[in-house]
Enzyme design. Structure first.
Site, PDB file in Angstrom:
ATOM      1  N   ASN A  40     -13.433 -28.317  49.891  1.00 34.16           N
ATOM      2  CA  ASN A  40     -12.107 -28.857  49.318  1.00 34.16           C
ATOM      3  C   ASN A  40     -11.110 -28.299  49.576  1.00 34.16           C
ATOM      4  O   ASN A  40      -9.898 -28.204  48.840  1.00 34.16           O
ATOM      5  CB  ASN A  40     -12.299 -28.491  47.719  1.00 34.16           C
ATOM      6  CG  ASN A  40     -13.442 -28.877  47.085  1.00 34.16           C
ATOM      7  OD1 ASN A  40     -14.547 -28.234  46.859  1.00 34.16           O
ATOM      8  ND2 ASN A  40     -13.723 -30.165  46.852  1.00 34.16           N
ATOM      9  N   HIS A  68     -17.922 -33.563  49.930  1.00 34.80           N
ATOM     10  CA  HIS A  68     -16.711 -34.160  50.336  1.00 34.80           C
ATOM     11  C   HIS A  68     -16.185 -33.782  51.936  1.00 34.80           C
ATOM     12  O   HIS A  68     -15.087 -34.031  52.365  1.00 34.80           O
ATOM     13  CB  HIS A  68     -15.471 -33.267  49.578  1.00 34.80           C
ATOM     14  CG  HIS A  68     -15.340 -33.566  48.323  1.00 34.80           C
ATOM     15  ND1 HIS A  68     -15.117 -34.805  47.714  1.00 34.80           N
ATOM     16  CD2 HIS A  68     -15.606 -32.601  47.241  1.00 34.80           C
ATOM     17  CE1 HIS A  68     -14.941 -34.836  46.411  1.00 34.80           C
ATOM     18  NE2 HIS A  68     -15.323 -33.431  45.993  1.00 34.80           N
ATOM     19  N   HIS A 149     -25.937 -26.799  48.297  1.00 32.67           N
ATOM     20  CA  HIS A 149     -24.331 -27.580  47.649  1.00 32.67           C
ATOM     21  C   HIS A 149     -25.126 -28.547  46.580  1.00 32.67           C
ATOM     22  O   HIS A 149     -25.428 -29.677  47.080  1.00 32.67           O
ATOM     23  CB  HIS A 149     -23.641 -28.147  48.811  1.00 32.67           C
ATOM     24  CG  HIS A 149     -22.192 -28.520  48.175  1.00 32.67           C
ATOM     25  ND1 HIS A 149     -21.285 -27.605  47.973  1.00 32.67           N
ATOM     26  CD2 HIS A 149     -21.951 -29.948  47.719  1.00 32.67           C
ATOM     27  CE1 HIS A 149     -20.050 -28.164  47.735  1.00 32.67           C
ATOM     28  NE2 HIS A 149     -20.567 -29.583  47.469  1.00 32.67           N
TER      29      HIS A 149
HETATM   30 FE   LIG Z   1     -16.314 -28.540  45.943  1.00 31.31          FE
HETATM   31 FE   LIG Z   2     -18.840 -30.793  46.232  1.00 28.91          FE
END
Ligand SMILES: [Fe+2]
Ligand SMILES: [Fe+2]
Length: 257
Positions: A40, A68, A149
């Site tokens: 991020n 992401h 993750h």
């Molecule tokens: Fe994140």
């Molecule tokens: Fe994430």
């Protein structure tokens, strides 16, 4: 071998707070390696070359990613070339970048692996089998850090037990909320379900809270921008045996801006 592992760094405020906190704690803690989740780091979504450079300048040495990974087109310029960047291993074959990287710390090879869970996320290949594959590929490496993750706690707890005794650490990322369960599992694997984030404390997971509340109230799309205001810094400090790679300790470090 002392390792600092930082949770998801969110946007410019997160990058700036990473720099401020690391500047203060590096002299005191003297880590041998600093790793951070950077999924991020650019505008709250994904990673750019500029954001990565800022994190390196702050002292971060390796960057793992997550769902992401591909949000910023610019990431393609570094995924293949920058050997400090690791994207989830269990993306389909042919995906740009690499799901593991090896760096040298105190004369030892350290294998860093990024895995992504499948509950409430894209249906990637099985992260458990992907982990088996990579461990089989590097049987001689004893210092192994895994960034799991994932959205749900059960998947991360399960990965901790699955890799117990086979890797030095399994740290969870993605939820941006730190969990209070850091411990060394009986066979010498440091574990935490989620590191938390480095980012604006008074948003919703780092996003401006009004925008998130609007979307939840109306079920209509809204812009998501990185929140402002004071930041939180969430990380763990882990000590690994220099020779065996077994974890000796893990503790959370949480700083408020
Ligand atoms: Fe994140
Ligand atoms: Fe994430």
């Amino acid at each position: 071998m002392k390792i600092l592992y930082l949770g998801d760094i969110v946007g410019q405020p997160g990058r700036a707070f990473t720099r401020d906190v690391l500047r203060r704690i590096i002299p005191e803690l003297q880590p041998d390696l600093i790793v951070a989740n950077g999924e991020n780091a650019a505008h709250g979504r994904g990673l750019t070359k500029k954001a990565a450079e800022e994190l390196y300048d702050a002292g971060v040495e390796m960057i793992t990613l997550g769902n992401h990974t591909f949000d910023q087109k610019d990431v393609l310029s570094i995924l293949d070339e920058d050997e400090r960047v690791v994207r989830p291993l269990n993306y389909p074959p042919g995906t740009p970048g690499q799901g593991f990287r090896i760096c040298q710390v105190k004369g030892r090879s350290v294998l860093i692996v990024n895995l992504m869970g499948r509950a409430f996320l894209s249906q990637l290949d099985c992260p458990f089998r992907a982990a088996d594959g990579i461990l089989a590929q590097f049987p001689e490496i004893k210092h192994i850090l895994v960034d799991m993750h994932a959205e749900v706690t059960s998947e991360k707890v399960a990965m901790g037990w699955y890799l117990e005794g086979r890797v030095s650490a399994v740290v969870g990322t993605h939820t941006h909320v730190p969990t209070n369960d850091a411990r060394v599992l009986p066979q010498g694997t440091a574990y935490i379900t989620d590191l938390g984030m480095v980012g604006p404390r008074d948003g919703v997971l780092g996003v401006q809270r009004e925008q998130v509340i609007y979307r939840l109230l109306t079920s209509r799309p809204s812009r998501f921008e990185v929140a402002e205001g004071p930041c939180q810094f969430c990380a763990v400090e882990m000590v690994l045996d220099d020779d065996t790679g077994r974890a000796q300790s893990i503790r959370s470090i949480i700083e408020e801006g």
